[in-house]
Design a protein around this motif. Sequence first.
Motif, PDB file in Angstrom:
ATOM      1  N   LEU A  23       0.828  -1.207   0.000  1.00  0.00           N
ATOM      2  CA  LEU A  23       0.000   0.000   0.000  1.00  0.00           C
ATOM      3  C   LEU A  23       0.863   1.259   0.000  1.00  0.00           C
ATOM      4  N   LEU A  24       1.967   1.203   0.725  1.00  0.00           N
ATOM      5  CA  LEU A  24       2.854   2.373   0.813  1.00  0.00           C
ATOM      6  C   LEU A  24       3.592   2.631  -0.494  1.00  0.00           C
ATOM      7  N   LEU A  25       4.048   1.557  -1.142  1.00  0.00           N
ATOM      8  CA  LEU A  25       4.976   1.722  -2.271  1.00  0.00           C
ATOM      9  C   LEU A  25       4.341   1.629  -3.657  1.00  0.00           C
ATOM     10  N   LYS A  26       3.167   0.996  -3.779  1.00  0.00           N
ATOM     11  CA  LYS A  26       2.644   0.709  -5.119  1.00  0.00           C
ATOM     12  C   LYS A  26       2.362   1.969  -5.931  1.00  0.00           C
ATOM     13  N   PRO A 112       8.412  -1.164  14.407  1.00  0.00           N
ATOM     14  CA  PRO A 112       7.624  -0.622  13.290  1.00  0.00           C
ATOM     15  C   PRO A 112       8.370   0.564  12.655  1.00  0.00           C
ATOM     16  N   TRP A 113       8.442   0.572  11.363  1.00  0.00           N
ATOM     17  CA  TRP A 113       9.159   1.636  10.657  1.00  0.00           C
ATOM     18  C   TRP A 113       8.265   2.870  10.484  1.00  0.00           C
ATOM     19  N   LYS A 114       8.929   3.993  10.236  1.00  0.00           N
ATOM     20  CA  LYS A 114       8.200   5.204   9.876  1.00  0.00           C
ATOM     21  C   LYS A 114       8.217   5.317   8.358  1.00  0.00           C
ATOM     22  N   ASN A 115       7.047   5.534   7.788  1.00  0.00           N
ATOM     23  CA  ASN A 115       6.924   5.548   6.334  1.00  0.00           C
ATOM     24  C   ASN A 115       7.867   6.553   5.670  1.00  0.00           C
ATOM     25  N   ASP A 116       7.948   7.750   6.247  1.00  0.00           N
ATOM     26  CA  ASP A 116       8.803   8.767   5.636  1.00  0.00           C
ATOM     27  C   ASP A 116      10.276   8.366   5.695  1.00  0.00           C
ATOM     28  N   LYS A 117      10.671   7.673   6.766  1.00  0.00           N
ATOM     29  CA  LYS A 117      12.061   7.216   6.893  1.00  0.00           C
ATOM     30  C   LYS A 117      12.369   6.122   5.871  1.00  0.00           C
ATOM     31  N   LEU A 118      11.413   5.231   5.655  1.00  0.00           N
ATOM     32  CA  LEU A 118      11.608   4.164   4.677  1.00  0.00           C
ATOM     33  C   LEU A 118      11.730   4.739   3.262  1.00  0.00           C
ATOM     34  N   ILE A 119      10.842   5.657   2.912  1.00  0.00           N
ATOM     35  CA  ILE A 119      10.896   6.286   1.582  1.00  0.00           C
ATOM     36  C   ILE A 119      12.210   7.049   1.412  1.00  0.00           C
ATOM     37  N   GLU A 120      12.623   7.716   2.466  1.00  0.00           N
ATOM     38  CA  GLU A 120      13.886   8.467   2.419  1.00  0.00           C
ATOM     39  C   GLU A 120      15.067   7.518   2.207  1.00  0.00           C
ATOM     40  N   ALA A 121      15.062   6.381   2.918  1.00  0.00           N
ATOM     41  CA  ALA A 121      16.145   5.399   2.783  1.00  0.00           C
ATOM     42  C   ALA A 121      16.199   4.836   1.367  1.00  0.00           C
TER      43      ALA A 121
END
Length: 449
Positions: A23-26, A112-121
């Motif tokens: 859902l986050l990445l698609k 649990p990860w933070k969405n903004d941190k994952l996208i940034e990584a």
Amino acid sequence: MLLKNANILVVDDDVDVLTAMRLLLKSKANQVVTESNPGNIVSLIEQNKFDIIILDMNFNGLINTGNEGIFWLNKIKSINNEVAVILITAYGDLDLAIRSLKEGASDFLVKPWKNDKLIEAIGEILDKKKSKTSKKQNALSSQTRILGESDVMKDVFFKIKKIAPTDANILILGENGTGKDLIAKAIHENSLRKNKPFVKVDIGSLTETLFESELFGYKKGAFTDAREDRKGRFETANGGTLFLDEIGNISLQQQARLLTVIQNRQVTPLGSNKAIPVDIRLICATNVPIAHLADETNFRKDLIYRINTVEIVMPPLRNRGKDVVLLAKHFIEIYAEKYLKSSFQLDHSFIDKLKQYAFPGNVRELQYALERAVIMAENNMLFDTDLVFSPIEKQQEHSIDDNNLNLETIEKKAILKVLKKNNGNISHSAKELGITRTALYRRLHKHGL
């Protein structure tokens, strides 16, 4: 690379994690594939071109050491060292994070990860990959892209880097379709003459009457149709590189004329008595075996020595192991974009058929076969039935196989034949070949099978 162009694989045994990631990445990435079983990682990597793999550290609820994540990280890197891997776990262990980074992980995140941190990584990793790819290409060439990870191609790249900055004359040997012209251009682009002309001449196709006028030029009135002065290819390439392709096909008379020009470094146009000095770097290529060239009834030895300060042998595609699949994915990506089609996945049958074919037409034949496959494909999964090889090369394929006594080629052919006979059974194949299973695995890896 932008995130919208990236292909991402997420591997986790928690269905909720896979759903959240999808859902986050698609909506942000080109392709998101989720998988709960790590045992399917190998086949997924072989069938798809992933830029990033997000990998869980633990797939066993009773043991949370992270060893499974490290195991699959090493497995991924052994198959494709270029893919970036982000390891993710619910257990924030600093020592484990350091170990995973040492093993080749690009980043380490805690659930649990933070969405903004994952996208940034992910964004940072893609930026680094783009920068790394650009530097890798520029290390050899800023324009000409030559792909290859096999040992024989690494040897070719090493020679190019060594000889490109010099003015040494180069002779490139190899079968038709192996990419001799790409090697010539790469040498020029990495030389001190890279900002000067690169002039290619298919010298083997020039008739006796055209040979001198094309190479050395002519003055107005030198012959019936000479209505104005014209520079020859030597003059046009002055200061740069002259690439004479198929030099093994020229006559002894043409060889004598060419030798004189190379020795004196000057040309005399037809209809003129004035010699013009030329400063060129000479690269020649031929598909004629060096043993045939060494026969003075066919080729002058003094000319061979003049054009062959350094020799580069382009290997046939059948001897390049894993490069076949690497090149196939590259061409499929190019033609998918050219014909406005979505990304393709490769079925095992497609890959197996690629590996088992001898490619008598070499890279050129591979390229045309893949263009046809992309054009004719009815969906984004390519099967063995989508891969049709040219009948033009079939007769040549048999003659090459029958006369090719290269030991590695014979060994590879024997292994493929026995594996096919035993339907891929390693134990039965090893027994029939008279070697151990371990020895057979080593040979399979050596030949990229």
